[in-house]
Design a protein around this motif. Structure first.
Motif, PDB file in Angstrom:
ATOM      1  N   GLU A  63       0.828  -1.212   0.000  1.00 45.16           N
ATOM      2  CA  GLU A  63       0.000   0.000   0.000  1.00 45.16           C
ATOM      3  C   GLU A  63       0.861   1.260   0.000  1.00 45.16           C
ATOM      4  O   GLU A  63       0.563   2.238  -0.666  1.00 45.16           O
ATOM      5  N   PRO A  82      -6.684  -2.470   2.647  1.00 39.53           N
ATOM      6  CA  PRO A  82      -5.692  -1.540   2.094  1.00 39.53           C
ATOM      7  C   PRO A  82      -6.120  -1.046   0.711  1.00 39.53           C
ATOM      8  O   PRO A  82      -6.870  -1.725   0.019  1.00 39.53           O
ATOM      9  N   GLU A  83      -5.621   0.150   0.333  1.00 41.02           N
ATOM     10  CA  GLU A  83      -5.903   0.716  -1.000  1.00 41.02           C
ATOM     11  C   GLU A  83      -4.953   0.081  -2.010  1.00 41.02           C
ATOM     12  O   GLU A  83      -3.901   0.645  -2.318  1.00 41.02           O
ATOM     13  N   VAL A  84      -5.291  -1.106  -2.505  1.00 40.93           N
ATOM     14  CA  VAL A  84      -4.416  -1.787  -3.464  1.00 40.93           C
ATOM     15  C   VAL A  84      -5.283  -2.464  -4.527  1.00 40.93           C
ATOM     16  O   VAL A  84      -6.488  -2.575  -4.352  1.00 40.93           O
ATOM     17  N   TYR A  85      -4.668  -2.870  -5.620  1.00 43.00           N
ATOM     18  CA  TYR A  85      -5.371  -3.703  -6.590  1.00 43.00           C
ATOM     19  C   TYR A  85      -5.221  -5.151  -6.167  1.00 43.00           C
ATOM     20  O   TYR A  85      -4.153  -5.569  -5.717  1.00 43.00           O
ATOM     21  N   ASN A 186       0.453  -2.258  -5.741  1.00 47.23           N
ATOM     22  CA  ASN A 186       0.329  -0.839  -5.408  1.00 47.23           C
ATOM     23  C   ASN A 186      -0.273  -0.126  -6.624  1.00 47.23           C
ATOM     24  O   ASN A 186       0.082  -0.412  -7.762  1.00 47.23           O
ATOM     25  N   LYS A 187      -1.205   0.808  -6.379  1.00 46.03           N
ATOM     26  CA  LYS A 187      -1.915   1.435  -7.497  1.00 46.03           C
ATOM     27  C   LYS A 187      -1.010   2.320  -8.345  1.00 46.03           C
ATOM     28  O   LYS A 187      -1.149   2.378  -9.549  1.00 46.03           O
TER      29      LYS A 187
END
Lengths: 212, 372
Positions: A63, A82-85, A186-187
């Motif tokens: 992240e 978490p902000e992830v793909y 991770n984006k």
């Protein structure tokens, strides 16, 4: 200069399994198999750099961009959102999130259910989805002992084979969900190392679906 | 005014660059009050990134909030005149819970809003300004563009219940093909409809390629045509290389419609720019005009590594008790006028990092050859 894709793997059996999957897909890094205490391994030829971290920390590394991609259990993803793909279900490290209690436990619906768990968010989401009021007890290990000592009524925990439960005279009463290892990205890294990350995702994905 | 951008830290430099950029395109600055009635945020809670708001009771008993967002205030304050567009930018501090810390933080947010009748040109201008904003921050940046009308069509075709739609959109945002397949097939959607949706996720990248895949996949109509127009306008202005079509950009469909976008800068782990068209929010707030805008989260710049220079000063100039103040001053002036930064001091301080060391002899700085 080689542009590396940084890959965070969970320390332990699952991580080793996953590494061999990546190696089979063409992203090997032979130095990783040497017996030593190093934590970071790279293969310039393949443009990959692996490192071992605590399983529950993989999502944090990804992240925050210290790792571009990583492998971690669905339980961690659900617990910490978490902000992830989430690019792939690797269909390995399979287990389930379940509710267990003592064999002789009978639920009293007049009071909140006491739930001991490491997975506070998952437990809360599950019980609020079925409208049951609970009293959550957060523990960090040896969860199985809680109902035996009367600390809690039930536990919410990961069950793989069920041996630990049986040996402690506990029974699985409900399955909350199936868990397996996931490939996450991770984006921002996905944008800037797109070609390589997609290459890894596709080759590993192909292997996984052929094994089915 | 003699202005040296070198002394600004990266955040200040970017703010300065963005302001002059937005002014150039006819946007004017909007200043707002730090407080706003809490009511405004409660009614539009889902529009906010985090629904935690710092509140307090004003002297007349009204519940007030420290603003967690700027767009809502701008929309509320705007007069409802679709024919005369309102072009604004802001540079404000907002208060909201950020990240995992679960604590309130003061966050610098800069952004731009266009309220009025929206046509292809307006959307392309805002996209262009988003691209230019990203370039102001770094040459190595990317703008992902999606279209919620296309996404909406694909999701509606599945014929699922409303509560599942939210789940599907969440997975879409994660590029999570496997979970979408699981959810849709257990809800009884047809395989070909699921395939159409997961194909959308797999489209990510080069705009021309993406549009041709969309057309092959049977997506047609106004939304694709609109996307095509935007891409060609971006190409005409030299932004094609930094733009990608990516349908994992999903903003809340209750507020947003049509074009939505997100910008990334290499070295910063999460999206630094986010925006889209929000006609639906306007309608909810009783406005007839459409609107489009974006925000830049400049607090993320501090996450970029190695922002600090390797040296504090170019020259460390040492003098002693016998040096006259005039001589020191002359030497410092000579050095600064030649473009070097100087720190004149009596003792060689070990904490200061310098490129060159000089010792004052008479009124002249004599350099050692010691380079640290």
């Amino acid at each position: 200069m080689t542009q590396y894709v940084n890959i965070a793997l969970p320390k332990g059996r699952l991580g080793e399994k996953v590494y061999s999957l990546f190696a089979e897909a063409g992203f090997e890094c032979p130095s990783i198999l040497e017996e030593n205490r190093k934590l970071i391994f790279e293969n310039p030829g393949r443009g990959v750099r692996y490192f071992w971290v605590k399983p529950s920390d993989v999502a944090v590394y990804v992240e925050r961009g210290a790792a571009d991609i990583g492998v971690c259990g669905k339980d961690i993803l659900l617990e910490s959102s978490p902000e992830v793909y989430e690019l792939l279900d690797l269909k390995t490290g399979k287990c389930r999130m379940a509710v267990a209690s003592r064999k002789d436990f009978r639920e009293d619906h007049r009071r909140p259910l006491r739930v001991a768990t490491k997975f506070v968010n998952i437990a809360q989401d599950y019980y609020s989805s079925i409208g049951r009021e609970i009293d959550i007890i957060e523990l960090n290990g040896s969860i199985e002992i809680a109902p035996i000592l009367g600390l809690s009524d039930v536990i919410v925990d990961i069950v793989e084979t069920g041996t630990t439960l049986r040996e402690n005279d506990l029974v699985e009463t409900e399955k909350i969900m199936d868990i397996s290892a996931r490939l996450i990205s991770n984006k921002s890294s996905y944008e800037f190392k797109k070609e390589k990350i997609e290459q890894i995702t596709n080759s590993v994905g192909l292997l996984v679906s052929n094994r089915k | 005014m003699d202005f040296d951008p070198g002394v600004l830290n990266s955040e200040e430099k970017v703010i300065y660059g963005l302001r002059s950029l937005y002014e150039k395109f006819g946007y004017s600055q909007y200043r707002m009050s730090r407080f706003e009635e809490y009511d405004l945020y409660v009614r539009n809670k889902d529009f906010l990134i985090s629904d935690n708001v710092i509140t307090f009771t004003d002297t007349d008993g009204k519940l007030m909030a420290l603003k967690p967002d700027v767009t809502l205030s701008i929309v509320r304050a705007s007069r409802d005149e679709p024919d005369s567009p309102l072009k604004l930018y802001y540079d404000e501090n907002v208060f909201r819970v950020s990240g995992r810390s679960r604590r309130f933080r003061e966050i610098t947010q800069t952004g731009l809003e266009y309220l009025g009748e929206i046509d292809d040109y307006v959307v392309s201008e805002v996209l262009q300004l988003a691209c230019r904003s990203l370039r102001t921050i770094s040459r190595n940046s990317i703008l992902d563009i999606s279209d919620l009308d296309i996404v909406r069509t694909a999701v509606e075709e599945l014929g699922l219940k409303d509560d599942l739609t939210a789940t599907i959109l969440k997975y879409l945002g994660q590029k999570n093909v496997h979970e979408i397949e699981n959810v849709c097939s257990s809800a009884g959607a047809s395989e070909s409809d699921i395939r159409r949706l997961t194909d959308l996720i797999r489209i990510s990248g080069d705009p021309d390629k993406a549009i041709s895949i969309l057309k092959q996949g049977g997506y047609s109509g106004a939304a694709v045509k609109h996307l095509e127009t935007l891409v060609s306008l971006l190409r005409q202005n030299g932004f094609y290389d930094m733009v990608r079509i990516d349908f994992s950009v999903v903003n809340d469909m209750n507020y947003y419609n049509g074009t939505v976008f997100k910008g990334y800068v290499a070295g910063i782990p999460s999206g630094i720019l986010s925006g889209g068209r929000y006609d639906r929010l306007m309608k909810k707030m009783g406005k007839r005009a459409g609107a489009i805008g974006f925000a830049v989260y400049l607090d993320l710049l501090s996450q970029a590594t190695s922002a600090k220079d390797d040296y504090d000063v170019d020259v460390l100039l040492l003098y002693d008790r016998s040096s006259s103040p005039e001589d020191i001053s002359n030497a410092v002036r000579t050095l600064t006028e030649s473009g070097l930064s100087v720190s004149a001091q009596k003792n060689a301080d070990t904490r200061i990092r310098y490129r060159k060391r000089a010792v004052l002899k008479g009124s002249e700085a004599v350099f050692d050859d010691t380079v640290c």
